[in-house]
Enzyme design. Structure first.
Site, PDB file in Angstrom:
ATOM      1  N   LYS A 141     -38.676 -47.708  24.634  1.00  0.00           N
ATOM      2  CA  LYS A 141     -39.423 -46.456  24.598  1.00  0.00           C
ATOM      3  C   LYS A 141     -38.571 -45.341  23.989  1.00  0.00           C
ATOM      4  O   LYS A 141     -38.202 -45.423  22.832  1.00  0.00           O
ATOM      5  CB  LYS A 141     -39.935 -46.138  26.002  1.00  0.00           C
ATOM      6  CG  LYS A 141     -40.521 -47.358  26.754  1.00  0.00           C
ATOM      7  CD  LYS A 141     -41.792 -47.902  26.130  1.00  0.00           C
ATOM      8  CE  LYS A 141     -42.248 -49.243  26.711  1.00  0.00           C
ATOM      9  NZ  LYS A 141     -42.312 -49.365  28.156  1.00  0.00           N
ATOM     10  N   TYR A 147     -45.204 -48.666  37.132  1.00  0.00           N
ATOM     11  CA  TYR A 147     -45.547 -49.352  35.880  1.00  0.00           C
ATOM     12  C   TYR A 147     -46.165 -50.727  36.200  1.00  0.00           C
ATOM     13  O   TYR A 147     -45.613 -51.487  37.004  1.00  0.00           O
ATOM     14  CB  TYR A 147     -44.278 -49.505  35.024  1.00  0.00           C
ATOM     15  CG  TYR A 147     -44.451 -50.370  33.809  1.00  0.00           C
ATOM     16  CD1 TYR A 147     -45.241 -49.945  32.743  1.00  0.00           C
ATOM     17  CD2 TYR A 147     -43.827 -51.607  33.719  1.00  0.00           C
ATOM     18  CE1 TYR A 147     -45.402 -50.746  31.629  1.00  0.00           C
ATOM     19  CE2 TYR A 147     -43.982 -52.407  32.595  1.00  0.00           C
ATOM     20  CZ  TYR A 147     -44.776 -51.969  31.564  1.00  0.00           C
ATOM     21  OH  TYR A 147     -44.932 -52.755  30.460  1.00  0.00           O
ATOM     22  N   ASP A 178     -36.410 -46.036  37.774  1.00  0.00           N
ATOM     23  CA  ASP A 178     -36.843 -46.348  36.415  1.00  0.00           C
ATOM     24  C   ASP A 178     -36.930 -45.013  35.678  1.00  0.00           C
ATOM     25  O   ASP A 178     -37.820 -44.203  35.937  1.00  0.00           O
ATOM     26  CB  ASP A 178     -38.200 -47.060  36.462  1.00  0.00           C
ATOM     27  CG  ASP A 178     -38.690 -47.500  35.078  1.00  0.00           C
ATOM     28  OD1 ASP A 178     -38.278 -46.873  34.081  1.00  0.00           O
ATOM     29  OD2 ASP A 178     -39.490 -48.447  34.997  1.00  0.00           O
ATOM     30  N   ARG A 184     -23.774 -64.932  24.461  1.00  0.00           N
ATOM     31  CA  ARG A 184     -24.578 -64.724  25.675  1.00  0.00           C
ATOM     32  C   ARG A 184     -23.752 -63.967  26.704  1.00  0.00           C
ATOM     33  O   ARG A 184     -24.264 -63.164  27.465  1.00  0.00           O
ATOM     34  CB  ARG A 184     -25.096 -66.065  26.243  1.00  0.00           C
ATOM     35  CG  ARG A 184     -25.842 -65.894  27.561  1.00  0.00           C
ATOM     36  CD  ARG A 184     -26.788 -67.050  27.932  1.00  0.00           C
ATOM     37  NE  ARG A 184     -26.352 -68.361  27.511  1.00  0.00           N
ATOM     38  CZ  ARG A 184     -25.345 -69.049  28.052  1.00  0.00           C
ATOM     39  NH1 ARG A 184     -24.673 -68.555  29.080  1.00  0.00           N
ATOM     40  NH2 ARG A 184     -25.013 -70.241  27.579  1.00  0.00           N
TER      41      ARG A 184
HETATM   42  C1  PLP Z   1     -42.452 -50.349  29.144  1.00  0.00           C
HETATM   43  C2  PLP Z   1     -41.953 -50.070  30.505  1.00  0.00           C
HETATM   44  C3  PLP Z   1     -41.248 -51.032  31.229  1.00  0.00           C
HETATM   45  C4  PLP Z   1     -41.056 -52.459  30.722  1.00  0.00           C
HETATM   46  O1  PLP Z   1     -40.226 -52.514  29.628  1.00  0.00           O
HETATM   47  P1  PLP Z   1     -40.354 -53.626  28.452  1.00  0.00           P
HETATM   48  O2  PLP Z   1     -39.285 -53.224  27.509  1.00  0.00           O
HETATM   49  O3  PLP Z   1     -41.737 -53.527  27.896  1.00  0.00           O
HETATM   50  O4  PLP Z   1     -40.111 -54.943  29.099  1.00  0.00           O
HETATM   51  C5  PLP Z   1     -40.765 -50.677  32.468  1.00  0.00           C
HETATM   52  N1  PLP Z   1     -40.961 -49.436  32.976  1.00  0.00           N
HETATM   53  C6  PLP Z   1     -41.641 -48.497  32.326  1.00  0.00           C
HETATM   54  C7  PLP Z   1     -41.827 -47.154  32.937  1.00  0.00           C
HETATM   55  C8  PLP Z   1     -42.169 -48.772  31.068  1.00  0.00           C
HETATM   56  O5  PLP Z   1     -42.867 -47.827  30.425  1.00  0.00           O
END
Ligand code: PLP
Length: 397
Positions: free
Chosen positions: A213, A115, A188, A62
């Protein structure tokens, strides 16, 4: 050549190019066997040579695991940060950051098409603990200025390109504004990935990723990350503590899959971008399509800004159907190569109806997405096949 090795966090600007770093940062050859790919450390704990005698600082997974460290080294190098942390998901990364920065009464500014999951986290989870937020159009600098509460605004949260409307936000201008107000400037960078946009170089303090992603890139792992700019070492320590104390770490196999995906990020983003541009051009001007949201089109209001702060326009397109919600649902359900699913950024193309799928949680809030919108995550298949699939769906409108 100076390549960051596993456990070497103090990296950032140095000689090697992006693709070289993507392949080699944190990937030093295994010293015991010469294996080109470092082993996946599937272990929860580490033997101590006498009490407190840790080998390489590892005590319990962890707190740290070499496979996770390798991914963190790779991510810090690619974003030009001093330190990265890998989490169990993008939202886990966001949560750990917000919990480390905010206290009851604290205030966050987010974009009005942030998001949906980020909006839900801030509004419903952190909101319950007394954190307040303002949802503003980040393209309107005066509106951002007006939303800043001196002393209370702790975080300015930027997402560019935004999800799903592909709005482009001026990171350098907002970073200057945020810094002046004493707020942490968070970007982000999930949609662009560091291959196309490097927010730290534009003035951001922290970069957030859903590595699920483009970074992972193969739709086979859920993960998240934070990357800290030089000067944010103290915050990085605080968030490291939050992660250790609260436990939202990525497992070693997930970290390995993400590192493996990142090695091809540069060439994947080139192909995502060229495929998306071809599709955006095909969609633009079709009678059934009211609007195409793709920053690579000259008609996009953020095109020039995107050309300045990005090195490519990415693989995400949204479209507004002239026939409204009903036409949007029909389009989303009539493609075959574009598979109907949530998520994005994988090698395979996906189609999504945000109003009823990814953005259902923001219905009825300031961040609601129109029902007429369809979002495409353009994969890296043969462009001719993707275009044929789009043509068929258009013919059925
Ligand atoms: C998918 C996404 C998230 C969240 O990420 P997870 O891995 O699904 O928790 C945050 N910001 C954007 C722009 C996303 O597309």
């Amino acid at each position: 050549m100076n390549l960051p090795e596993n456990g070497d966090h103090a990296q950032g600007a140095h000689g090697a190019g992006f693709d070289t770093l993507a392949i080699h940062a944190g990937q030093a050859v295994d010293p015991t066997t010469g294996a080109v790919i470092p082993p996946v450390y599937l272990t929860s704990t580490y033997v101590q040579d006498g009490i407190g005698g840790l080998r390489g600082g590892y005590e319990y997974s962890r707190g740290g695991n070499p496979t996770r460290t390798a991914l963190e080294t790779q991510l810090a190098a690619l974003e030009g940060g001093v330190r990265a942390l890998s989490f169990a998901s993008g939202l886990a990364a966001e949560d750990a950051l917000l919990r480390s920065v905010l206290a009851p009464g604290g205030h966050v500014i987010v974009g009005n098409d942030v998001y949906g999951g980020t909006h839900r986290l801030i509004r419903r989870v952190h909101g319950a603990w007394g954190v307040r937020h303002s949802t503003v159009d980040l393209g309107d600098l005066d509106a951002v200025r007006a939303a800043i509460e001196p002393g209370a605004t702790k975080v300015l949260w930027i997402e560019t390109p935004s999800n799903p409307l592909m709005k482009i936000t001026d990171v350098a201008a907002l970073a200057a504004l945020g810094r002046e107000a004493g707020a942490l400037v968070v970007v982000d960078n999930t949609f662009a990935s560091p291959a196309l946009q490097q927010p730290i170089a534009l003035g951001a303090d922290v970069v957030v990723h859903s590595t699920t992603k483009y970074l992972g890139g193969h739709s086979d792992v859920v993960g998240g990350a934070l990357v800290f700019a030089a000067g944010q070492e103290e915050l990085a320590e605080q968030v490291t503590f939050t992660q250790f104390a609260a436990g939202a770490v990525s497992g070693p196999f997930d970290a390995f899959l993400t590192t493996r995906g990142i090695k091809t990020l540069g060439i994947r983003m080139q192909r995502h971008s060229s495929n998306a541009l071809a599709i955006a051009q095909r969609l633009e001007g079709h009678a059934g399509i009211a609007q195409v949201f793709y920053p690579g089109l000259e008609s996009h209001p953020g095109h020039e800004l995107a050309a300045r702060q990005m090195s490519g326009f990415g693989g995400m397109i949204s479209i507004a159907l002239a026939g409204g919600g009903e036409a949007a649902r029909r389009f989303a359900e009539s493609t075959t190569l574009f598979q109907l699913a949530e998520s994005l950024g994988g090698v395979e193309s996906l189609v999504n109806h945000p109003w009823s799928m990814t953005h259902a949680s923001v219905r009825g809030t300031e961040a609601e997405v129109p029902e007429s919108i369809v979002r495409l995550s353009v994969g890296i298949e043969d462009p001719a096949d993707l275009l044929a699939d789009i043509d068929e769906a258009l013919a059925r409108l």
